[in-house]
Motif scaffolding. Structure first.
Motif, PDB file in Angstrom:
ATOM      1  N   PRO A  82      25.581   4.423  46.689  1.00  0.00           N
ATOM      2  CA  PRO A  82      25.179   5.528  45.806  1.00  0.00           C
ATOM      3  C   PRO A  82      26.145   5.748  44.643  1.00  0.00           C
ATOM      4  O   PRO A  82      25.717   6.067  43.533  1.00  0.00           O
ATOM      5  N   ALA A  83      27.446   5.568  44.885  1.00  0.00           N
ATOM      6  CA  ALA A  83      28.428   5.742  43.804  1.00  0.00           C
ATOM      7  C   ALA A  83      28.225   4.700  42.718  1.00  0.00           C
ATOM      8  O   ALA A  83      28.275   5.005  41.518  1.00  0.00           O
ATOM      9  N   LEU A  84      27.970   3.455  43.119  1.00  0.00           N
ATOM     10  CA  LEU A  84      27.738   2.386  42.139  1.00  0.00           C
ATOM     11  C   LEU A  84      26.439   2.603  41.378  1.00  0.00           C
ATOM     12  O   LEU A  84      26.377   2.391  40.158  1.00  0.00           O
ATOM     13  N   LEU A  85      25.423   3.052  42.070  1.00  0.00           N
ATOM     14  CA  LEU A  85      24.140   3.328  41.418  1.00  0.00           C
ATOM     15  C   LEU A  85      24.269   4.469  40.402  1.00  0.00           C
ATOM     16  O   LEU A  85      23.698   4.401  39.312  1.00  0.00           O
ATOM     17  N   LYS A  86      25.046   5.474  40.754  1.00  0.00           N
ATOM     18  CA  LYS A  86      25.258   6.596  39.836  1.00  0.00           C
ATOM     19  C   LYS A  86      25.960   6.133  38.560  1.00  0.00           C
ATOM     20  O   LYS A  86      25.605   6.552  37.458  1.00  0.00           O
ATOM     21  N   ILE A  87      26.943   5.256  38.706  1.00  0.00           N
ATOM     22  CA  ILE A  87      27.639   4.713  37.528  1.00  0.00           C
ATOM     23  C   ILE A  87      26.643   3.954  36.644  1.00  0.00           C
ATOM     24  O   ILE A  87      26.629   4.119  35.428  1.00  0.00           O
ATOM     25  N   LEU A  88      25.816   3.150  37.274  1.00  0.00           N
ATOM     26  CA  LEU A  88      24.823   2.364  36.540  1.00  0.00           C
ATOM     27  C   LEU A  88      23.881   3.247  35.726  1.00  0.00           C
ATOM     28  O   LEU A  88      23.506   2.907  34.609  1.00  0.00           O
ATOM     29  N   LYS A  89      23.549   4.409  36.262  1.00  0.00           N
ATOM     30  CA  LYS A  89      22.592   5.310  35.608  1.00  0.00           C
ATOM     31  C   LYS A  89      23.234   6.302  34.639  1.00  0.00           C
ATOM     32  O   LYS A  89      22.509   7.033  33.963  1.00  0.00           O
ATOM     33  N   THR A  90      24.561   6.360  34.566  1.00  0.00           N
ATOM     34  CA  THR A  90      25.234   7.368  33.762  1.00  0.00           C
ATOM     35  C   THR A  90      25.559   6.833  32.372  1.00  0.00           C
ATOM     36  O   THR A  90      26.411   5.960  32.220  1.00  0.00           O
ATOM     37  N   PRO A  91      24.904   7.380  31.339  1.00  0.00           N
ATOM     38  CA  PRO A  91      25.152   6.887  29.978  1.00  0.00           C
ATOM     39  C   PRO A  91      26.560   7.190  29.463  1.00  0.00           C
ATOM     40  O   PRO A  91      26.990   6.582  28.494  1.00  0.00           O
ATOM     41  N   GLN A  92      27.277   8.094  30.119  1.00  0.00           N
ATOM     42  CA  GLN A  92      28.650   8.416  29.715  1.00  0.00           C
ATOM     43  C   GLN A  92      29.542   7.181  29.800  1.00  0.00           C
ATOM     44  O   GLN A  92      30.477   7.028  29.032  1.00  0.00           O
ATOM     45  N   PHE A  93      29.243   6.282  30.736  1.00  0.00           N
ATOM     46  CA  PHE A  93      30.048   5.081  30.914  1.00  0.00           C
ATOM     47  C   PHE A  93      29.560   3.982  29.981  1.00  0.00           C
ATOM     48  O   PHE A  93      28.373   3.852  29.709  1.00  0.00           O
ATOM     49  N   SER A  94      30.494   3.190  29.493  1.00  0.00           N
ATOM     50  CA  SER A  94      30.145   2.095  28.578  1.00  0.00           C
ATOM     51  C   SER A  94      29.273   1.077  29.310  1.00  0.00           C
ATOM     52  O   SER A  94      29.213   1.034  30.539  1.00  0.00           O
ATOM     53  N   LEU A  95      28.604   0.255  28.518  1.00  0.00           N
ATOM     54  CA  LEU A  95      27.777  -0.805  29.106  1.00  0.00           C
ATOM     55  C   LEU A  95      28.615  -1.755  29.960  1.00  0.00           C
ATOM     56  O   LEU A  95      28.157  -2.235  30.996  1.00  0.00           O
ATOM     57  N   GLU A  96      29.838  -1.985  29.531  1.00  0.00           N
ATOM     58  CA  GLU A  96      30.735  -2.870  30.295  1.00  0.00           C
ATOM     59  C   GLU A  96      31.013  -2.295  31.688  1.00  0.00           C
ATOM     60  O   GLU A  96      30.934  -3.011  32.685  1.00  0.00           O
TER      61      GLU A  96
END
Length: 103
Positions: A82-96
């Motif tokens: 779930p933590a990794l999925l949340k990162i994937l869905k959060t536009p705050q984080f860069s594409l990298e």
């Protein structure tokens, strides 16, 4: 062991990488017997809003994944996925950073 995790969120990428490599190197020998909180603490870092901390934690997980068994990962997958999925869905984080969450 207690000092290194704070460097995962350092603004300097080289320091983050060095901390991630050091933690993963120690983790390959010490996890889970002598460092049972390693994966849970990395998952907690992934849930943080600090993009540097998330990136450093992802890097550490990447290094660590090369050395730990599937059984060891399975023990934390219920929180890790779930933590990794949340990162994937959060536009705050860069594409990298988001791409690293699915590597």
């Amino acid at each position: 062991r207690k000092v290194l995790p704070r460097f995962l969120g350092d603004p300097h990428p080289l320091l983050r990488s060095a901390a991630a490599m050091a933690m993963a190197s120690m983790g390959q020998w010490d996890y889970p017997e002598r460092w049972p909180e390693l994966l849970p603490s990395l998952v907690k870092c992934l849930e943080d809003k600090n993009p540097n901390l998330v990136q450093g934690s992802l890097r550490c997980l990447g290094f660590l994944a090369e050395h730990i068994t599937d059984e060891q990962v399975a023990k934390s997958i219920h929180r890790l996925a779930p933590a990794l999925l949340k990162i994937l869905k959060t536009p705050q984080f860069s594409l990298e950073v988001r791409a690293k969450s699915i590597k």
